[in-house]
Design a protein around this motif. Structure first.
Motif, PDB file in Angstrom:
ATOM      1  N   LEU A   6      14.865  42.735-112.637  1.00  0.00           N
ATOM      2  CA  LEU A   6      14.122  42.301-114.133  1.00  0.00           C
ATOM      3  C   LEU A   6      13.292  43.591-114.566  1.00  0.00           C
ATOM      4  N   ASN A   7      13.184  43.943-115.651  1.00  0.00           N
ATOM      5  CA  ASN A   7      12.215  45.066-116.178  1.00  0.00           C
ATOM      6  C   ASN A   7      11.284  44.226-117.175  1.00  0.00           C
ATOM      7  N   VAL A   8      10.145  44.163-116.717  1.00  0.00           N
ATOM      8  CA  VAL A   8       9.251  43.319-117.314  1.00  0.00           C
ATOM      9  C   VAL A   8       8.193  44.032-117.695  1.00  0.00           C
ATOM     10  N   LYS A   9       7.692  43.803-119.137  1.00  0.00           N
ATOM     11  CA  LYS A   9       6.801  44.598-119.829  1.00  0.00           C
ATOM     12  C   LYS A   9       5.593  43.776-119.831  1.00  0.00           C
ATOM     13  N   GLY A  10       4.163  44.653-119.797  1.00  0.00           N
ATOM     14  CA  GLY A  10       3.103  44.064-119.941  1.00  0.00           C
ATOM     15  C   GLY A  10       2.142  43.668-118.860  1.00  0.00           C
ATOM     16  N   LEU A  11       2.683  43.709-117.592  1.00  0.00           N
ATOM     17  CA  LEU A  11       1.806  43.394-116.314  1.00  0.00           C
ATOM     18  C   LEU A  11       0.802  44.581-116.165  1.00  0.00           C
ATOM     19  N   THR A  12      -0.407  43.931-115.981  1.00  0.00           N
ATOM     20  CA  THR A  12      -1.608  44.904-115.952  1.00  0.00           C
ATOM     21  C   THR A  12      -2.337  44.796-114.506  1.00  0.00           C
ATOM     22  N   CYS A  13      -2.061  43.750-113.677  1.00  0.00           N
ATOM     23  CA  CYS A  13      -2.591  43.400-112.507  1.00  0.00           C
ATOM     24  C   CYS A  13      -2.064  42.695-111.711  1.00  0.00           C
ATOM     25  N   GLY A  14      -2.845  42.320-110.511  1.00  0.00           N
ATOM     26  CA  GLY A  14      -2.278  41.516-109.309  1.00  0.00           C
ATOM     27  C   GLY A  14      -2.087  40.010-110.060  1.00  0.00           C
ATOM     28  N   VAL A  35       7.752  42.219-106.894  1.00  0.00           N
ATOM     29  CA  VAL A  35       7.233  43.107-108.139  1.00  0.00           C
ATOM     30  C   VAL A  35       6.587  44.350-107.835  1.00  0.00           C
ATOM     31  N   ASP A  36       7.265  45.353-108.304  1.00  0.00           N
ATOM     32  CA  ASP A  36       6.702  46.642-108.278  1.00  0.00           C
ATOM     33  C   ASP A  36       5.955  47.016-109.369  1.00  0.00           C
ATOM     34  N   LEU A  37       4.467  46.837-109.378  1.00  0.00           N
ATOM     35  CA  LEU A  37       3.584  46.753-110.595  1.00  0.00           C
ATOM     36  C   LEU A  37       3.656  48.294-111.306  1.00  0.00           C
ATOM     37  N   ASN A  38       3.864  48.421-112.559  1.00  0.00           N
ATOM     38  CA  ASN A  38       3.415  49.695-113.088  1.00  0.00           C
ATOM     39  C   ASN A  38       2.452  49.219-114.409  1.00  0.00           C
TER      40      ASN A  38
END
Length: 76
Positions: A6-14, A35-38
């Motif tokens: 899944l490509n998820v937009k808007g994640l900013t932190c843990g 999750v590979d946080l970008n």
């Protein structure tokens, strides 16, 4: 067993990662979530879901929405 990306937009932190992981983990048939946080409002984070049962795109989309983020795409 299968893997869905899944490509998820808007994640900013843990905390964002934890929210997405929790919602996806509640779906019947989901075995694990990674999750590979970008980090960044406009950036896309790659989320890998491993399943042992049938998991619909709608269930995945609903879980991401419930966590408060935008699902950009699903790759099977």
């Amino acid at each position: 067993m299968s893997t869905v990306t899944l490509n998820v937009k808007g994640l900013t932190c843990g905390h964002c990662v934890a929210s997405v992981t929790e919602e996806l983990s509640e779906i019947r048939g989901v075995d694990s979530v990674s999750v590979d946080l970008n980090a960044g409002e406009d950036k896309v984070s790659k989320t890998t879901v491993t399943t042992s049962g049938v998991v619909t795109d709608d269930a995945l989309r609903d879980a991401i929405a419930e966590a408060g983020y935008d699902l950009v795409s699903i790759e099977r």
